[in-house]
Design an enzyme around this catalytic site. Structure first.
Site, PDB file in Angstrom:
ATOM      1  N   MET A 144     -22.814  79.173  25.807  1.00  0.00           N
ATOM      2  CA  MET A 144     -23.349  78.692  24.562  1.00  0.00           C
ATOM      3  C   MET A 144     -22.434  77.627  23.998  1.00  0.00           C
ATOM      4  O   MET A 144     -21.232  77.780  24.005  1.00  0.00           O
ATOM      5  CB  MET A 144     -23.468  79.835  23.585  1.00  0.00           C
ATOM      6  CG  MET A 144     -24.525  80.814  23.964  1.00  0.00           C
ATOM      7  SD  MET A 144     -24.629  82.075  22.698  1.00  0.00           S
ATOM      8  CE  MET A 144     -25.333  83.355  23.666  1.00  0.00           C
TER       9      MET A 144
ATOM     10  N   GLY B  65     -27.137  91.262  24.527  1.00  0.00           N
ATOM     11  CA  GLY B  65     -26.630  90.101  25.260  1.00  0.00           C
ATOM     12  C   GLY B  65     -26.742  88.848  24.426  1.00  0.00           C
ATOM     13  O   GLY B  65     -26.738  88.899  23.196  1.00  0.00           O
ATOM     14  N   CYS B  66     -26.837  87.718  25.103  1.00  0.00           N
ATOM     15  CA  CYS B  66     -26.954  86.425  24.423  1.00  0.00           C
ATOM     16  C   CYS B  66     -28.070  86.491  23.387  1.00  0.00           C
ATOM     17  O   CYS B  66     -29.213  86.802  23.701  1.00  0.00           O
ATOM     18  CB  CYS B  66     -27.234  85.328  25.442  1.00  0.00           C
ATOM     19  SG  CYS B  66     -27.636  83.736  24.700  1.00  0.00           S
ATOM     20  N   PHE B  67     -27.738  86.165  22.141  1.00  0.00           N
ATOM     21  CA  PHE B  67     -28.717  86.381  21.071  1.00  0.00           C
ATOM     22  C   PHE B  67     -29.875  85.404  21.065  1.00  0.00           C
ATOM     23  O   PHE B  67     -30.903  85.663  20.455  1.00  0.00           O
ATOM     24  CB  PHE B  67     -28.067  86.486  19.700  1.00  0.00           C
ATOM     25  CG  PHE B  67     -27.035  85.464  19.291  1.00  0.00           C
ATOM     26  CD1 PHE B  67     -27.059  84.149  19.694  1.00  0.00           C
ATOM     27  CD2 PHE B  67     -26.010  85.859  18.437  1.00  0.00           C
ATOM     28  CE1 PHE B  67     -26.100  83.234  19.267  1.00  0.00           C
ATOM     29  CE2 PHE B  67     -25.043  84.953  17.999  1.00  0.00           C
ATOM     30  CZ  PHE B  67     -25.093  83.633  18.422  1.00  0.00           C
TER      31      PHE B  67
END
Length: 181
Positions: A1, A27-29
């Site tokens: 990111m 995890g990755c939002f």
């Protein structure tokens, strides 16, 4: 990111909010947020940080794993349109909850699986759903404080991310979610 755009935390929750909150870490939002944006009954979403020890953490601090926070999505939802249990089902469908501190290629404590409840009823539902998944390592804890992430992270995939190709957040959209930084 990546880190682009405003580093100012987003304003959250919505002014005059009358809906209950739900908070999930999977995890990755970015991709998780888009999945919840598409869910009928979800009124508004924000990405941010939960479950840590530092006030007002930044993305860089959370990624350093020094704050104890998880990347999370918090939302308001209309219980007349969607039950909390359906939100928990969607949460589990978005990641492998049997792998600690990992979601896909993203590794670190900030990517852990977690349900951060706001009521005893949410806690009960979360525990019930977790018990149905063999080997789940999902953390279930009260949501003491949710820190909204920087503005540039909000609705990131809908806005196009670094690639400039926005993805649909339309309710019931079932296009594949492409996560890119």
């Amino acid at each position: 990111m990546g880190s682009q755009g405003s580093k100012t935390p987003a304003s959250w929750p919505p002014t005059n909010n009358k809906y209950p909150l739900a908070t999930f870490a999977a995890g990755c939002f970015w991709g998780v947020e888009l999945a919840f944006q598409r869910q009928p009954g979800v009124v508004a979403t924000a990405v941010g940080y939960v479950g840590g020890k530092k006030d007002s953490p930044t993305y860089e601090q959370v990624c350093s794993e020094s704050t104890g926070h998880a990347e999370a999505v918090q939302m308001t939802y209309d219980p007349q349109q969607v039950e909390y249990s359906k939100l928990v089902d969607l949460f589990y469908s978005r990641h492998n909850s049997t792998t600690p501190n990992r979601a896909g290629n993203d590794v670190g404590t900030q990517y852990r699986s977690g349900i951060f409840y706001h009521t005893e009823e949410q806690k009960q539902t979360a525990e019930e759903k977790k018990s149905q998944i063999k080997g789940s390592v999902t953390e279930i804890a009260p949501c003491h404080k949710f820190w909204p992430a920087e503005e540039y992270h909000q609705q990131y995939l809908e806005k196009g991310g670094r690639m400039g190709r926005g993805q649909s957040a339309a309710k019931q959209c079932n296009d594949p979610i492409r996560c890119y930084g």
